[in-house]
Design a protein around this motif. Structure first.
Motif, PDB file in Angstrom:
ATOM      1  N   GLU A  82      22.282  26.271 -21.472  1.00 13.43           N
ATOM      2  CA  GLU A  82      23.050  26.091 -22.713  1.00 13.43           C
ATOM      3  C   GLU A  82      23.874  24.810 -22.678  1.00 13.43           C
ATOM      4  O   GLU A  82      24.039  24.132 -23.705  1.00 13.43           O
ATOM      5  CB  GLU A  82      23.955  27.306 -22.951  1.00 13.43           C
ATOM      6  CG  GLU A  82      23.195  28.583 -23.251  1.00 13.43           C
ATOM      7  CD  GLU A  82      22.230  28.425 -24.429  1.00 13.43           C
ATOM      8  OE1 GLU A  82      22.627  27.783 -25.443  1.00 13.43           O
ATOM      9  OE2 GLU A  82      21.097  28.929 -24.354  1.00 13.43           O
ATOM     10  N   LYS A  83      24.373  24.467 -21.531  1.00 11.42           N
ATOM     11  CA  LYS A  83      25.161  23.235 -21.400  1.00 11.42           C
ATOM     12  C   LYS A  83      24.284  22.016 -21.654  1.00 11.42           C
ATOM     13  O   LYS A  83      24.679  21.077 -22.357  1.00 11.42           O
ATOM     14  CB  LYS A  83      25.779  23.180 -20.002  1.00 11.42           C
ATOM     15  CG  LYS A  83      26.926  22.213 -19.858  1.00 11.42           C
ATOM     16  CD  LYS A  83      27.596  22.412 -18.500  1.00 11.42           C
ATOM     17  CE  LYS A  83      28.779  21.476 -18.330  1.00 11.42           C
ATOM     18  NZ  LYS A  83      29.413  21.658 -16.995  1.00 11.42           N
ATOM     19  N   LEU A  84      23.072  22.028 -21.095  1.00  8.48           N
ATOM     20  CA  LEU A  84      22.143  20.924 -21.312  1.00  8.48           C
ATOM     21  C   LEU A  84      21.745  20.850 -22.785  1.00  8.48           C
ATOM     22  O   LEU A  84      21.748  19.753 -23.377  1.00  8.48           O
ATOM     23  CB  LEU A  84      20.893  21.107 -20.448  1.00  8.48           C
ATOM     24  CG  LEU A  84      19.748  20.124 -20.722  1.00  8.48           C
ATOM     25  CD1 LEU A  84      20.176  18.688 -20.436  1.00  8.48           C
ATOM     26  CD2 LEU A  84      18.512  20.494 -19.901  1.00  8.48           C
ATOM     27  N   LEU A  85      21.418  21.976 -23.384  1.00  8.12           N
ATOM     28  CA  LEU A  85      21.019  21.982 -24.791  1.00  8.12           C
ATOM     29  C   LEU A  85      22.135  21.420 -25.667  1.00  8.12           C
ATOM     30  O   LEU A  85      21.875  20.643 -26.600  1.00  8.12           O
ATOM     31  CB  LEU A  85      20.665  23.401 -25.229  1.00  8.12           C
ATOM     32  CG  LEU A  85      20.253  23.561 -26.701  1.00  8.12           C
ATOM     33  CD1 LEU A  85      19.049  22.683 -27.026  1.00  8.12           C
ATOM     34  CD2 LEU A  85      19.939  25.027 -27.004  1.00  8.12           C
ATOM     35  N   GLY A  86      23.358  21.770 -25.363  1.00 11.75           N
ATOM     36  CA  GLY A  86      24.482  21.249 -26.133  1.00 11.75           C
ATOM     37  C   GLY A  86      24.575  19.734 -26.057  1.00 11.75           C
ATOM     38  O   GLY A  86      24.861  19.067 -27.062  1.00 11.75           O
ATOM     39  N   LYS A  87      24.310  19.189 -24.887  1.00 13.94           N
ATOM     40  CA  LYS A  87      24.383  17.731 -24.733  1.00 13.94           C
ATOM     41  C   LYS A  87      23.244  17.043 -25.477  1.00 13.94           C
ATOM     42  O   LYS A  87      23.429  15.962 -26.053  1.00 13.94           O
ATOM     43  CB  LYS A  87      24.362  17.370 -23.250  1.00 13.94           C
ATOM     44  CG  LYS A  87      25.644  17.770 -22.535  1.00 13.94           C
ATOM     45  CD  LYS A  87      25.725  17.216 -21.135  1.00 13.94           C
ATOM     46  CE  LYS A  87      27.093  17.562 -20.529  1.00 13.94           C
ATOM     47  NZ  LYS A  87      27.240  17.037 -19.159  1.00 13.94           N
ATOM     48  N   ILE A  88      22.064  17.658 -25.453  1.00 12.23           N
ATOM     49  CA  ILE A  88      20.947  17.066 -26.187  1.00 12.23           C
ATOM     50  C   ILE A  88      21.210  17.107 -27.683  1.00 12.23           C
ATOM     51  O   ILE A  88      20.997  16.116 -28.399  1.00 12.23           O
ATOM     52  CB  ILE A  88      19.632  17.786 -25.833  1.00 12.23           C
ATOM     53  CG1 ILE A  88      19.253  17.529 -24.363  1.00 12.23           C
ATOM     54  CG2 ILE A  88      18.508  17.328 -26.750  1.00 12.23           C
ATOM     55  CD1 ILE A  88      18.023  18.281 -23.892  1.00 12.23           C
ATOM     56  N   LYS A  89      21.708  18.237 -28.188  1.00 18.15           N
ATOM     57  CA  LYS A  89      22.000  18.343 -29.619  1.00 18.15           C
ATOM     58  C   LYS A  89      23.081  17.353 -30.039  1.00 18.15           C
ATOM     59  O   LYS A  89      23.024  16.767 -31.132  1.00 18.15           O
ATOM     60  CB  LYS A  89      22.430  19.771 -29.948  1.00 18.15           C
ATOM     61  CG  LYS A  89      21.296  20.775 -29.948  1.00 18.15           C
ATOM     62  CD  LYS A  89      21.799  22.158 -30.337  1.00 18.15           C
ATOM     63  CE  LYS A  89      20.647  23.159 -30.445  1.00 18.15           C
ATOM     64  NZ  LYS A  89      21.130  24.507 -30.829  1.00 18.15           N
ATOM     65  N   ALA A  90      24.064  17.133 -29.175  1.00 13.91           N
ATOM     66  CA  ALA A  90      25.147  16.201 -29.506  1.00 13.91           C
ATOM     67  C   ALA A  90      24.642  14.761 -29.540  1.00 13.91           C
ATOM     68  O   ALA A  90      25.077  13.958 -30.369  1.00 13.91           O
ATOM     69  CB  ALA A  90      26.280  16.349 -28.493  1.00 13.91           C
ATOM     70  N   ALA A  91      23.721  14.443 -28.658  1.00 11.60           N
ATOM     71  CA  ALA A  91      23.207  13.074 -28.575  1.00 11.60           C
ATOM     72  C   ALA A  91      22.171  12.761 -29.647  1.00 11.60           C
ATOM     73  O   ALA A  91      21.970  11.602 -30.003  1.00 11.60           O
ATOM     74  CB  ALA A  91      22.609  12.830 -27.187  1.00 11.60           C
ATOM     75  N   LYS A  92      21.478  13.788 -30.134  1.00 10.77           N
ATOM     76  CA  LYS A  92      20.460  13.640 -31.176  1.00 10.77           C
ATOM     77  C   LYS A  92      19.403  12.586 -30.841  1.00 10.77           C
ATOM     78  O   LYS A  92      19.174  11.649 -31.618  1.00 10.77           O
ATOM     79  CB  LYS A  92      21.119  13.312 -32.518  1.00 10.77           C
ATOM     80  CG  LYS A  92      22.070  14.384 -33.011  1.00 10.77           C
ATOM     81  CD  LYS A  92      22.698  14.009 -34.336  1.00 10.77           C
ATOM     82  CE  LYS A  92      23.660  15.098 -34.813  1.00 10.77           C
ATOM     83  NZ  LYS A  92      24.306  14.747 -36.104  1.00 10.77           N
ATOM     84  N   PRO A  93      18.737  12.700 -29.699  1.00 15.74           N
ATOM     85  CA  PRO A  93      17.704  11.715 -29.346  1.00 15.74           C
ATOM     86  C   PRO A  93      16.550  11.752 -30.334  1.00 15.74           C
ATOM     87  O   PRO A  93      16.215  12.801 -30.877  1.00 15.74           O
ATOM     88  CB  PRO A  93      17.258  12.164 -27.951  1.00 15.74           C
ATOM     89  CG  PRO A  93      17.563  13.630 -27.912  1.00 15.74           C
ATOM     90  CD  PRO A  93      18.822  13.789 -28.708  1.00 15.74           C
ATOM     91  N   LYS A  94      15.929  10.595 -30.544  1.00 13.76           N
ATOM     92  CA  LYS A  94      14.855  10.479 -31.524  1.00 13.76           C
ATOM     93  C   LYS A  94      13.497  10.175 -30.909  1.00 13.76           C
ATOM     94  O   LYS A  94      12.544   9.859 -31.623  1.00 13.76           O
ATOM     95  CB  LYS A  94      15.215   9.387 -32.553  1.00 13.76           C
ATOM     96  CG  LYS A  94      16.468   9.694 -33.363  1.00 13.76           C
ATOM     97  CD  LYS A  94      16.345  11.013 -34.104  1.00 13.76           C
ATOM     98  CE  LYS A  94      17.599  11.323 -34.925  1.00 13.76           C
ATOM     99  NZ  LYS A  94      17.518  12.647 -35.589  1.00 13.76           N
TER     100      LYS A  94
END
Length: 287
Positions: A82-94
């Motif tokens: 969940e911590k990793l998913l939160g960081k990915i969602k915050a960064a919004k990589p394309k």
């Protein structure tokens, strides 16, 4: 956000099993500007599904993280889903490179590092060079080559060892098959060593003169040399199960294993290996 969470191609450590790839990983991972997590092949395993999508959104991120945590050996990284998913969602990589970079960045931060570069080590990658170069066209490759006769001796030692780990490597069993596999990967290294994105080093040079050899690798990666790399054994993050066959990485580098085949293989086995791998042995002056 660290540099490794931006779009950045990783570098790859390549080599035949039992050729010093884990030693090199640990050395580079001890560099203050580099992170190379323990072996896990998700980067290529998940690429077919996620690397060529036309758009990336929260649904993509969630599916990616779900699939990531189903891959073999990711559990050895000890990162929280969940911590990793939160960081990915915050960064919004394309794109895929940016998305996977966050995984390495997260691993690094969980281990109190803020690296400038991230690398990946997996022995099977040596058969996936075309795929790597298509996915990561700016990636740098580091091949490590070891005398195939010592590799064969190491394979047979593992075969005869009592290893209970679920991660025990599956390796060729006969001298002929070992020689064939080693020759294939070693001749591939010879073919690619003139390419600007590729650095080829010898295991024998790494253990005899680690400072000079690591300086060559650092130059290839465009980072300054660091003495921290020689203290790799104090920062050994190999999973405990892996240490059943990688115990030497808990100690300073030494040359005791060089030429071990002379004692551990029969003369018949040595001659057979040399016959089946003659070209590759000659290519790197082992004969």
């Amino acid at each position: 956000m660290t540099t490794t969470s931006k779009k950045q191609d990783p570098f790859f450590i390549l080599g035949n099993p039992r050729s010093g790839t884990s030693l090199l990983r640990l050395m580079l991972n001890s560099h203050p500007e580099i992170v190379v997590p323990p072996e896990c092949g998700f980067l290529l395993w998940l690429s077919d599904k996620y690397a060529y999508q036309s758009s990336y959104d929260e649904h993509t991120y969630s599916n990616f993280v779900d699939d990531l945590f189903k891959t073999k050996k990711i559990e050895t990284w000890s990162i929280q889903k969940e911590k990793l998913l939160g960081k990915i969602k915050a960064a919004k990589p394309k794109d895929y490179t940016s998305m996977t970079s966050i995984v390495y960045s997260h691993y690094a931060m969980e281990n109190e590092k803020k690296p400038r570069l991230h690398g990946d080590k997996n022995n099977y990658y040596i058969n996936e060079i075309d795929k790597i170069e298509k996915l990561f066209p700016q990636a740098k490759l580091i091949y490590i080559v070891r005398d195939g006769r010592d590799v064969a001796a190491s394979y047979l030692k593992i075969k005869n060892s009592q290893i209970s780990s679920q991660y025990k490597p599956t390796l060729p069993q006969s001298i002929e098959n070992i020689a064939s596999d080693w020759s294939k990967s070693t001749l591939k290294a010879q073919t690619m060593q003139k390419q600007p994105n590729t650095c080829v080093i010898l295991y024998e040079h790494l253990v005899r003169d680690p400072e000079r050899t690591l300086s060559t690798v650092c130059t290839h990666l465009n980072v300054d040399y660091s003495d921290n790399m020689l203290q790799f054994y104090n920062n050994n993050d190999e999973p405990v199960d892996f240490l059943q066959w990688k115990a030497k990485t808990k100690h300073p580098v030494d040359t005791s294993s060089l030429g071990s085949y002379k004692k551990e293989l029969s003369q018949k086995q040595i001659l057979s290996f040399e016959q089946h791998a003659h070209e590759a042995l000659k290519a790197f002056n082992y004969l």
